[in-house]
Design a protein around this motif. Structure first.
Motif, PDB file in Angstrom:
ATOM      1  N   HIS A 144     102.931  59.708  35.742  1.00 10.42           N
ATOM      2  CA  HIS A 144     103.493  59.583  37.079  1.00 10.42           C
ATOM      3  C   HIS A 144     103.762  60.950  37.711  1.00 10.42           C
ATOM      4  O   HIS A 144     104.086  61.040  38.895  1.00 10.42           O
ATOM      5  N   ALA A 145     103.620  62.024  36.941  1.00 10.31           N
ATOM      6  CA  ALA A 145     103.866  63.381  37.447  1.00 10.31           C
ATOM      7  C   ALA A 145     102.814  63.767  38.477  1.00 10.31           C
ATOM      8  O   ALA A 145     101.645  63.383  38.374  1.00 10.31           O
ATOM      9  N   LYS A 146     103.250  64.568  39.450  1.00 10.57           N
ATOM     10  CA  LYS A 146     102.363  65.039  40.506  1.00 10.57           C
ATOM     11  C   LYS A 146     102.636  66.535  40.697  1.00 10.57           C
ATOM     12  O   LYS A 146     103.550  66.911  41.443  1.00 10.57           O
ATOM     13  N   PHE A 147     101.879  67.365  39.997  1.00 14.48           N
ATOM     14  CA  PHE A 147     102.069  68.809  40.159  1.00 14.48           C
ATOM     15  C   PHE A 147     100.751  69.530  39.943  1.00 14.48           C
ATOM     16  O   PHE A 147      99.781  68.960  39.444  1.00 14.48           O
ATOM     17  N   MET A 148     100.733  70.780  40.337  1.00 12.19           N
ATOM     18  CA  MET A 148      99.546  71.613  40.172  1.00 12.19           C
ATOM     19  C   MET A 148      99.968  72.994  39.687  1.00 12.19           C
ATOM     20  O   MET A 148     101.066  73.458  39.995  1.00 12.19           O
ATOM     21  N   VAL A 149      99.074  73.620  38.943  1.00 16.00           N
ATOM     22  CA  VAL A 149      99.293  74.982  38.453  1.00 16.00           C
ATOM     23  C   VAL A 149      98.132  75.841  38.950  1.00 16.00           C
ATOM     24  O   VAL A 149      96.965  75.479  38.781  1.00 16.00           O
ATOM     25  N   PHE A 150      98.453  76.978  39.560  1.00 13.28           N
ATOM     26  CA  PHE A 150      97.456  77.841  40.166  1.00 13.28           C
ATOM     27  C   PHE A 150      97.434  79.188  39.443  1.00 13.28           C
ATOM     28  O   PHE A 150      98.467  79.877  39.366  1.00 13.28           O
ATOM     29  N   ASP A 151      96.269  79.549  38.923  1.00  9.41           N
ATOM     30  CA  ASP A 151      96.053  80.864  38.320  1.00  9.41           C
ATOM     31  C   ASP A 151      97.100  81.209  37.264  1.00  9.41           C
ATOM     32  O   ASP A 151      97.446  82.391  37.080  1.00  9.41           O
ATOM     33  N   GLU A 152      97.639  80.187  36.608  1.00  5.63           N
ATOM     34  CA  GLU A 152      98.638  80.347  35.545  1.00  5.63           C
ATOM     35  C   GLU A 152      99.823  81.188  36.006  1.00  5.63           C
ATOM     36  O   GLU A 152     100.492  81.852  35.208  1.00  5.63           O
ATOM     37  N   ARG A 153     100.136  81.076  37.297  1.00  8.30           N
ATOM     38  CA  ARG A 153     101.207  81.928  37.841  1.00  8.30           C
ATOM     39  C   ARG A 153     102.183  81.171  38.749  1.00  8.30           C
ATOM     40  O   ARG A 153     103.361  81.433  38.736  1.00  8.30           O
ATOM     41  N   TRP A 154     101.685  80.239  39.530  1.00  2.00           N
ATOM     42  CA  TRP A 154     102.557  79.532  40.454  1.00  2.00           C
ATOM     43  C   TRP A 154     102.234  78.048  40.438  1.00  2.00           C
ATOM     44  O   TRP A 154     101.192  77.614  39.946  1.00  2.00           O
ATOM     45  N   LEU A 155     103.187  77.260  40.969  1.00  2.29           N
ATOM     46  CA  LEU A 155     103.097  75.812  40.847  1.00  2.29           C
ATOM     47  C   LEU A 155     103.356  75.126  42.193  1.00  2.29           C
ATOM     48  O   LEU A 155     103.986  75.678  43.084  1.00  2.29           O
ATOM     49  N   TRP A 156     102.880  73.908  42.252  1.00  2.00           N
ATOM     50  CA  TRP A 156     103.271  72.951  43.289  1.00  2.00           C
ATOM     51  C   TRP A 156     103.875  71.748  42.563  1.00  2.00           C
ATOM     52  O   TRP A 156     103.280  71.211  41.631  1.00  2.00           O
ATOM     53  N   VAL A 157     105.068  71.343  42.959  1.00  2.00           N
ATOM     54  CA  VAL A 157     105.710  70.146  42.418  1.00  2.00           C
ATOM     55  C   VAL A 157     106.101  69.272  43.592  1.00  2.00           C
ATOM     56  O   VAL A 157     106.712  69.758  44.558  1.00  2.00           O
ATOM     57  N   GLY A 158     105.748  67.994  43.540  1.00  2.00           N
ATOM     58  CA  GLY A 158     106.078  67.136  44.668  1.00  2.00           C
ATOM     59  C   GLY A 158     105.823  65.674  44.407  1.00  2.00           C
ATOM     60  O   GLY A 158     105.705  65.228  43.256  1.00  2.00           O
ATOM     61  N   SER A 159     105.710  64.926  45.500  1.00  2.00           N
ATOM     62  CA  SER A 159     105.515  63.481  45.426  1.00  2.00           C
ATOM     63  C   SER A 159     104.096  63.070  45.786  1.00  2.00           C
ATOM     64  O   SER A 159     103.749  61.889  45.708  1.00  2.00           O
ATOM     65  N   TYR A 160     103.263  64.030  46.157  1.00  2.00           N
ATOM     66  CA  TYR A 160     101.928  63.769  46.709  1.00  2.00           C
ATOM     67  C   TYR A 160     100.924  63.419  45.616  1.00  2.00           C
ATOM     68  O   TYR A 160     100.726  64.170  44.666  1.00  2.00           O
ATOM     69  N   ASN A 161     100.277  62.258  45.758  1.00  2.00           N
ATOM     70  CA  ASN A 161      99.143  61.899  44.910  1.00  2.00           C
ATOM     71  C   ASN A 161      97.844  62.324  45.594  1.00  2.00           C
ATOM     72  O   ASN A 161      97.767  62.353  46.829  1.00  2.00           O
ATOM     73  N   ILE A 162      96.828  62.610  44.803  1.00  3.48           N
ATOM     74  CA  ILE A 162      95.531  62.959  45.377  1.00  3.48           C
ATOM     75  C   ILE A 162      94.806  61.662  45.700  1.00  3.48           C
ATOM     76  O   ILE A 162      93.949  61.174  44.950  1.00  3.48           O
ATOM     77  N   ASP A 163      95.180  61.037  46.785  1.00  2.00           N
ATOM     78  CA  ASP A 163      94.531  59.794  47.210  1.00  2.00           C
ATOM     79  C   ASP A 163      94.735  59.604  48.710  1.00  2.00           C
ATOM     80  O   ASP A 163      95.498  60.322  49.364  1.00  2.00           O
ATOM     81  N   GLY A 164      94.045  58.621  49.248  1.00  2.00           N
ATOM     82  CA  GLY A 164      94.107  58.368  50.674  1.00  2.00           C
ATOM     83  C   GLY A 164      95.467  57.893  51.137  1.00  2.00           C
ATOM     84  O   GLY A 164      95.879  58.177  52.270  1.00  2.00           O
ATOM     85  N   ARG A 165      96.175  57.162  50.298  1.00  2.00           N
ATOM     86  CA  ARG A 165      97.486  56.645  50.702  1.00  2.00           C
ATOM     87  C   ARG A 165      98.456  57.790  50.969  1.00  2.00           C
ATOM     88  O   ARG A 165      99.180  57.779  51.966  1.00  2.00           O
ATOM     89  N   SER A 166      98.497  58.781  50.082  1.00  2.60           N
ATOM     90  CA  SER A 166      99.382  59.925  50.324  1.00  2.60           C
ATOM     91  C   SER A 166      98.942  60.729  51.535  1.00  2.60           C
ATOM     92  O   SER A 166      99.768  61.260  52.276  1.00  2.60           O
ATOM     93  N   THR A 167      97.643  60.811  51.744  1.00  2.00           N
ATOM     94  CA  THR A 167      97.120  61.608  52.846  1.00  2.00           C
ATOM     95  C   THR A 167      97.308  60.932  54.195  1.00  2.00           C
ATOM     96  O   THR A 167      97.687  61.570  55.184  1.00  2.00           O
ATOM     97  N   ILE A 168      97.107  59.597  54.240  1.00  3.82           N
ATOM     98  CA  ILE A 168      97.053  58.898  55.522  1.00  3.82           C
ATOM     99  C   ILE A 168      98.334  58.128  55.835  1.00  3.82           C
ATOM    100  O   ILE A 168      98.844  58.175  56.957  1.00  3.82           O
TER     101      ILE A 168
END
Length: 521
Positions: free
Chosen positions: A417-441
């Motif tokens: 159920h986690a929704k996060f991203m790691v960029f270049d092993e240095r910084w993160l995004w933590v949030g509620s956003y899923n990578i899908d149309g429902r979160s986007t639209i």
């Protein structure tokens, strides 16, 4: 009975017309002339316990906010519990789901206790999950210092199917934001809702999830976005749907019942598990090992729920795309619902072609709590793997967790159920956003970027070292067909079909893949 009285049963047209009249007459409309008094975050927090506890460490890191990630469900519960108990002036919370189970009821009890000691409590709930909960919510809302509003509500409180059929376009927009802010100085945001499966208290289902506790200036920013939602035309006071008010006896009965539930909860296995956590031994929030960082808080504005095609400055998605574009070497995406669509699939493949390592973890068919979502995801799985994306699907049979004590509640099924991203092993995004149309639209969402080389590198390293024990690596066999590889009980397994599923599950998902429009996932 006269013959004329039985005539409708022999006339399908008249029968259908009569049913339609009855159905339409049962439809409800949203309240008019809503008494929605505007209120805003309280800026004066001097003298509160949280201010006294945290101000020195905040002052030592000027223009930064402190971030502390919460992976274990028990830690996420402990932190929320402590913030609610230590709040002296104000508590603002917005959630998509708030169950009336063990942990959800305990949290609600603590809100009532906070209100009783004079804390102003504002609770904003998305209305999708409130069916059957109005009696409790109304009693809480009738208490001094405690106000509850519901976002984009169902007009018909007793038969929500009516709204789904007659007001579909509006009802399809939901508030998916999840925040808890105490005294304007500490906030929690991320993927978790309120309920046993999110806090490792459910013996049937365990959600692997992530939140971030943040202290400092970002808390005021989260408070400002809460105000936008709280004061928007989409937020309705729960009392506006009813003519009568709960009585003092109703309120007193709630307190008696909630106090009794708390006493029973203290003797549960979950209480024992929580006490074993290291975080439970921490007395002050200032003692935590924060990562002090600049940050970018990003969120959809509540106007997104108006429908139509909102302007870009209303939306979170463009800001998320900016972060993805900024990754130069490595991109790790954790998303339980992953339906990238053709455009984003091509984007990820191009990122690989540009030399960026792309790793993705999502749910397997069996671990997905919404199997229909899997039907949307599998449309793009082959292309992603062929394009060099490293793709993994969580196993559902993980059992006991290494991050919890011996008394931890062991669940029958695990789900991501986690929704996060790691960029270049240095910084993160933590949030509620899923990578899908429902979160986007359709849904409104919230999250934040922050720098933490320690956490980011740790997540990346742990992923590479441990993921094969917890997930299936999706790859191509010698003939170019998909196969799933994992290590279970120390033995490598290679499977040539959706792992651990039945024939019926695979056929059902394959059928949904063919017939369900992607925008509905």
């Amino acid at each position: 009975m006269k013959a004329t009285e039985s005539a409708p049963s022999h006339n399908p047209t008249r029968l259908i017309t009569a049913c339609l009249v009855l159905f339409l007459s049962a439809c409800a409309s949203l309240p008019d002339d809503v008494q929605r008094t505007a209120s805003y975050a309280i800026a004066d927090i001097d003298g509160t316990r949280l201010h006294s506890d945290l101000q020195d460490v905040i002052d030592a890191n000027p223009d930064k906010s402190g971030f502390y990630t919460l992976m274990a469900g028990e830690d996420a519960f402990i932190t929320r519990w402590a913030l609610i108990q230590q709040a002296d002036r104000t508590l603002d919370m917005q959630y998509y789901i708030w169950h009336q189970d063990l942990t959800g009821s305990l949290m609600m009890h603590q809100l009532a206790e906070a209100a009783r000691r004079g804390v102003r409590v504002r609770l904003l709930l998305d209305d999708l999950d409130t069916a059957g909960k109005d009696p409790t919510l109304r009693v809480l809302d009738a208490m001094d210092n405690l106000e509850i509003r519901v976002f984009n509500p169902f007009a018909n409180r007793d038969n929500r199917l009516d709204d789904m059929l007659t007001d579909t376009a509006r009802i399809n927009h939901r508030m998916h934001n999840k925040t808890l802010t105490a005294d304007g100085i500490a906030t929690i945001f991320g993927g978790r809702n309120i309920g046993d499966e999110y806090f490792a208290a459910d013996s049937e289902l365990f959600f692997s999830d992530m939140d971030a506790l943040a202290v400092g200036p970002i808390a005021a920013e989260v408070g400002s976005q809460f105000d936008l939602y709280w004061n928007s035309g989409h937020a309705y006071p729960i009392g506006e749907f009813y003519d009568d008010l709960p009585t003092e006896q109703d309120i007193e009965y709630y307190h008696i019942r909630a106090d009794a539930q708390l006493e029973l909860a203290r003797r549960t296995p979950y209480a024992a598990a929580v006490k074993q956590m290291k975080l439970a031994q921490t007395r002050h929030f200032a003692e935590l090992n924060y990562n002090w960082s600049d940050w970018v808080l990003a969120y959809d504005l509540p106007e997104k729920a108006d429908g139509g095609k909102p302007d870009r400055d209303v939306l979170l998605a463009p800001k998320l795309k900016e972060g993805l574009d900024a990754a130069e070497e490595d991109l790790l995406i954790i998303s339980p619902y992953f339906i990238p669509g053709e455009e984003f699939t091509d984007y990820l493949i191009q990122r690989v072609a540009d030399g960026v390592r792309v790793r993705i973890l999502t749910n397997s068919l069996l671990s997905n709590d919404v199997p229909a979502v899997h039907a949307g995801y599998i449309r793009y799985r082959q292309d992603l793997v062929e394009g060099g994306v490293e793709l993994y699907e969580l196993r559902a049979d993980l059992g006991a967790r290494e991050d919890a004590g011996s008394d931890a509640v062991e669940s029958e099924k695990s789900s991501l159920h986690a929704k996060f991203m790691v960029f270049d092993e240095r910084w993160l995004w933590v949030g509620s956003y899923n990578i899908d149309g429902r979160s986007t639209i359709y849904n409104t969402e919230l999250g934040a970027y922050f720098v933490s080389a320690e956490v980011a590198a740790g997540q990346s390293k742990n992923f590479d070292e441990q993921i094969i024990k917890y997930a299936f690596r999706v790859e191509l066999d010698d003939d170019g067909n998909l196969q799933w590889v994992t290590r279970r009980d120390g033995v490598e397994e290679v499977l040539d079909e959706e792992p651990d599923t039945t024939w019926l599950q695979r056929v059902t998902t394959g059928t949904l893949k063919l017939i369900v429009p992607e925008k509905l996932f």
